[in-house]
Design a protein around this motif. Sequence first.
Motif, PDB file in Angstrom:
ATOM      1  N   TYR A 132       0.824  -1.216   0.000  1.00 19.79           N
ATOM      2  CA  TYR A 132       0.000   0.000   0.000  1.00 19.79           C
ATOM      3  C   TYR A 132       0.857   1.264   0.000  1.00 19.79           C
ATOM      4  O   TYR A 132       0.532   2.242  -0.671  1.00 19.79           O
ATOM      5  CB  TYR A 132      -0.952   0.014   1.198  1.00 19.79           C
ATOM      6  CG  TYR A 132      -2.166  -0.851   0.997  1.00 19.79           C
ATOM      7  CD1 TYR A 132      -3.037  -0.628  -0.070  1.00 19.79           C
ATOM      8  CD2 TYR A 132      -2.453  -1.886   1.877  1.00 19.79           C
ATOM      9  CE1 TYR A 132      -4.154  -1.423  -0.256  1.00 19.79           C
ATOM     10  CE2 TYR A 132      -3.578  -2.690   1.690  1.00 19.79           C
ATOM     11  CZ  TYR A 132      -4.412  -2.451   0.626  1.00 19.79           C
ATOM     12  OH  TYR A 132      -5.526  -3.238   0.434  1.00 19.79           O
ATOM     13  N   LEU A 133       1.960   1.246   0.739  1.00 19.52           N
ATOM     14  CA  LEU A 133       2.841   2.405   0.769  1.00 19.52           C
ATOM     15  C   LEU A 133       3.463   2.646  -0.606  1.00 19.52           C
ATOM     16  O   LEU A 133       3.540   3.789  -1.077  1.00 19.52           O
ATOM     17  CB  LEU A 133       3.921   2.198   1.836  1.00 19.52           C
ATOM     18  CG  LEU A 133       4.697   3.406   2.298  1.00 19.52           C
ATOM     19  CD1 LEU A 133       3.793   4.534   2.769  1.00 19.52           C
ATOM     20  CD2 LEU A 133       5.655   3.000   3.417  1.00 19.52           C
ATOM     21  N   GLN A 134       3.875   1.573  -1.277  1.00 17.89           N
ATOM     22  CA  GLN A 134       4.420   1.722  -2.630  1.00 17.89           C
ATOM     23  C   GLN A 134       3.348   2.242  -3.582  1.00 17.89           C
ATOM     24  O   GLN A 134       3.609   3.129  -4.398  1.00 17.89           O
ATOM     25  CB  GLN A 134       4.979   0.404  -3.147  1.00 17.89           C
ATOM     26  CG  GLN A 134       5.549   0.544  -4.556  1.00 17.89           C
ATOM     27  CD  GLN A 134       6.172  -0.739  -5.072  1.00 17.89           C
ATOM     28  OE1 GLN A 134       6.327  -1.720  -4.336  1.00 17.89           O
ATOM     29  NE2 GLN A 134       6.527  -0.741  -6.341  1.00 17.89           N
ATOM     30  N   ARG A 135       2.161   1.722  -3.478  1.00 17.38           N
ATOM     31  CA  ARG A 135       1.065   2.204  -4.330  1.00 17.38           C
ATOM     32  C   ARG A 135       0.805   3.686  -4.093  1.00 17.38           C
ATOM     33  O   ARG A 135       0.628   4.469  -5.031  1.00 17.38           O
ATOM     34  CB  ARG A 135      -0.192   1.383  -4.052  1.00 17.38           C
ATOM     35  CG  ARG A 135      -1.380   1.789  -4.888  1.00 17.38           C
ATOM     36  CD  ARG A 135      -2.565   0.904  -4.572  1.00 17.38           C
ATOM     37  NE  ARG A 135      -3.752   1.360  -5.261  1.00 17.38           N
ATOM     38  CZ  ARG A 135      -4.951   0.848  -5.060  1.00 17.38           C
ATOM     39  NH1 ARG A 135      -5.126  -0.149  -4.201  1.00 17.38           N
ATOM     40  NH2 ARG A 135      -5.985   1.321  -5.705  1.00 17.38           N
ATOM     41  N   PHE A 136       0.773   4.095  -2.830  1.00 16.18           N
ATOM     42  CA  PHE A 136       0.564   5.501  -2.465  1.00 16.18           C
ATOM     43  C   PHE A 136       1.664   6.366  -3.088  1.00 16.18           C
ATOM     44  O   PHE A 136       1.396   7.383  -3.732  1.00 16.18           O
ATOM     45  CB  PHE A 136       0.561   5.608  -0.934  1.00 16.18           C
ATOM     46  CG  PHE A 136       0.287   6.985  -0.403  1.00 16.18           C
ATOM     47  CD1 PHE A 136      -1.000   7.509  -0.406  1.00 16.18           C
ATOM     48  CD2 PHE A 136       1.310   7.749   0.129  1.00 16.18           C
ATOM     49  CE1 PHE A 136      -1.256   8.777   0.105  1.00 16.18           C
ATOM     50  CE2 PHE A 136       1.065   9.014   0.644  1.00 16.18           C
ATOM     51  CZ  PHE A 136      -0.219   9.525   0.623  1.00 16.18           C
ATOM     52  N   ASN A 137       2.913   5.956  -2.910  1.00 16.34           N
ATOM     53  CA  ASN A 137       4.036   6.719  -3.452  1.00 16.34           C
ATOM     54  C   ASN A 137       4.035   6.760  -4.974  1.00 16.34           C
ATOM     55  O   ASN A 137       4.274   7.814  -5.574  1.00 16.34           O
ATOM     56  CB  ASN A 137       5.367   6.153  -2.945  1.00 16.34           C
ATOM     57  CG  ASN A 137       5.667   6.584  -1.530  1.00 16.34           C
ATOM     58  OD1 ASN A 137       5.345   7.685  -1.123  1.00 16.34           O
ATOM     59  ND2 ASN A 137       6.285   5.698  -0.775  1.00 16.34           N
ATOM     60  N   THR A 138       3.776   5.639  -5.626  1.00 17.61           N
ATOM     61  CA  THR A 138       3.797   5.635  -7.096  1.00 17.61           C
ATOM     62  C   THR A 138       2.643   6.453  -7.663  1.00 17.61           C
ATOM     63  O   THR A 138       2.794   7.057  -8.733  1.00 17.61           O
ATOM     64  CB  THR A 138       3.801   4.211  -7.679  1.00 17.61           C
ATOM     65  OG1 THR A 138       2.681   3.479  -7.187  1.00 17.61           O
ATOM     66  CG2 THR A 138       5.100   3.484  -7.355  1.00 17.61           C
ATOM     67  N   ASP A 139       1.521   6.513  -6.971  1.00 23.07           N
ATOM     68  CA  ASP A 139       0.433   7.374  -7.438  1.00 23.07           C
ATOM     69  C   ASP A 139       0.789   8.850  -7.286  1.00 23.07           C
ATOM     70  O   ASP A 139       0.461   9.667  -8.151  1.00 23.07           O
ATOM     71  CB  ASP A 139      -0.875   7.048  -6.711  1.00 23.07           C
ATOM     72  CG  ASP A 139      -1.526   5.772  -7.227  1.00 23.07           C
ATOM     73  OD1 ASP A 139      -1.109   5.263  -8.294  1.00 23.07           O
ATOM     74  OD2 ASP A 139      -2.452   5.271  -6.561  1.00 23.07           O
ATOM     75  N   ILE A 140       1.472   9.209  -6.202  1.00 27.10           N
ATOM     76  CA  ILE A 140       1.966  10.585  -6.060  1.00 27.10           C
ATOM     77  C   ILE A 140       2.950  10.891  -7.187  1.00 27.10           C
ATOM     78  O   ILE A 140       2.873  11.939  -7.834  1.00 27.10           O
ATOM     79  CB  ILE A 140       2.622  10.799  -4.680  1.00 27.10           C
ATOM     80  CG1 ILE A 140       1.577  10.767  -3.567  1.00 27.10           C
ATOM     81  CG2 ILE A 140       3.397  12.131  -4.652  1.00 27.10           C
ATOM     82  CD1 ILE A 140       2.165  10.731  -2.166  1.00 27.10           C
ATOM     83  N   GLU A 141       3.878   9.980  -7.425  1.00 27.34           N
ATOM     84  CA  GLU A 141       4.887  10.169  -8.475  1.00 27.34           C
ATOM     85  C   GLU A 141       4.236  10.308  -9.853  1.00 27.34           C
ATOM     86  O   GLU A 141       4.682  11.111 -10.677  1.00 27.34           O
ATOM     87  CB  GLU A 141       5.876   9.002  -8.460  1.00 27.34           C
ATOM     88  CG  GLU A 141       6.720   8.954  -7.203  1.00 27.34           C
ATOM     89  CD  GLU A 141       7.355   7.597  -6.956  1.00 27.34           C
ATOM     90  OE1 GLU A 141       7.374   6.747  -7.867  1.00 27.34           O
ATOM     91  OE2 GLU A 141       7.841   7.385  -5.828  1.00 27.34           O
ATOM     92  N   ARG A 142       3.198   9.523 -10.100  1.00 30.90           N
ATOM     93  CA  ARG A 142       2.493   9.600 -11.387  1.00 30.90           C
ATOM     94  C   ARG A 142       1.874  10.980 -11.568  1.00 30.90           C
ATOM     95  O   ARG A 142       2.009  11.606 -12.620  1.00 30.90           O
ATOM     96  CB  ARG A 142       1.401   8.527 -11.455  1.00 30.90           C
ATOM     97  CG  ARG A 142       0.549   8.576 -12.717  1.00 30.90           C
ATOM     98  CD  ARG A 142      -0.527   7.486 -12.711  1.00 30.90           C
ATOM     99  NE  ARG A 142      -1.290   7.394 -11.472  1.00 30.90           N
ATOM    100  CZ  ARG A 142      -2.292   8.205 -11.136  1.00 30.90           C
ATOM    101  NH1 ARG A 142      -2.662   9.195 -11.923  1.00 30.90           N
ATOM    102  NH2 ARG A 142      -2.941   8.036  -9.989  1.00 30.90           N
ATOM    103  N   LEU A 143       1.234  11.497 -10.538  1.00 31.08           N
ATOM    104  CA  LEU A 143       0.610  12.822 -10.621  1.00 31.08           C
ATOM    105  C   LEU A 143       1.656  13.934 -10.704  1.00 31.08           C
ATOM    106  O   LEU A 143       1.448  14.954 -11.368  1.00 31.08           O
ATOM    107  CB  LEU A 143      -0.309  13.053  -9.419  1.00 31.08           C
ATOM    108  CG  LEU A 143      -1.545  12.164  -9.363  1.00 31.08           C
ATOM    109  CD1 LEU A 143      -2.259  12.320  -8.023  1.00 31.08           C
ATOM    110  CD2 LEU A 143      -2.486  12.473 -10.512  1.00 31.08           C
ATOM    111  N   ASP A 144       2.782  13.747 -10.014  1.00 29.48           N
ATOM    112  CA  ASP A 144       3.849  14.745  -9.985  1.00 29.48           C
ATOM    113  C   ASP A 144       4.742  14.682 -11.212  1.00 29.48           C
ATOM    114  O   ASP A 144       5.436  15.638 -11.531  1.00 29.48           O
ATOM    115  CB  ASP A 144       4.678  14.499  -8.706  1.00 29.48           C
ATOM    116  CG  ASP A 144       5.656  15.607  -8.419  1.00 29.48           C
ATOM    117  OD1 ASP A 144       5.266  16.792  -8.505  1.00 29.48           O
ATOM    118  OD2 ASP A 144       6.821  15.295  -8.108  1.00 29.48           O
ATOM    119  N   GLY A 145       4.731  13.531 -11.905  1.00 26.32           N
ATOM    120  CA  GLY A 145       5.558  13.370 -13.094  1.00 26.32           C
ATOM    121  C   GLY A 145       7.020  13.070 -12.796  1.00 26.32           C
ATOM    122  O   GLY A 145       7.874  13.225 -13.664  1.00 26.32           O
TER     123      GLY A 145
END
Length: 151
Positions: A132-145
């Motif tokens: 879940y933590l990786q999913r949370f971080n990768t979703d932030i990264e996706r939005l941030d580019g």
Amino acid sequence: MPGPTHRVEFEQMVLGRHTFLRPGGTRPKGTDLDRSAYILLSRLDMQGAMSIGELSDAFGLNHSTLNRQTAAVVRDGLVERIPDPAGGMARKFRITARGRRELETARQAHVAALDRVMADWSDDDVAAFATYLQRFNTDIERLDGRPWPRP
């Protein structure tokens, strides 16, 4: 009654407050690396040599901030400046053998601190939390580019 996203916001804020899981300090026992050095060394270790411009793009920080951070780790012998291996004009920063040792020591200290925090968790709970933590971080990264390299 606040919804689940409010709970996530609150818990994220509290987690950020527990800087490196050491009460009253900024680092776990056993490491001399501060937060910015730990993150910078981790990125260079994962991705290889990077220029100030590449670091700026990766971290979303301005050049002056990164110049201060890189100067500190160069001064401490954790990172070295090298010519661009691809022949470009910009010099790059590369982690040194000492930097890699310091990073590994710090990483082991962080893992030991996390082991203490999650001592009563099952392996399945730790794995689920990591997922879940990786999913949370990768979703932030996706939005941030700005994706972060992962092993």
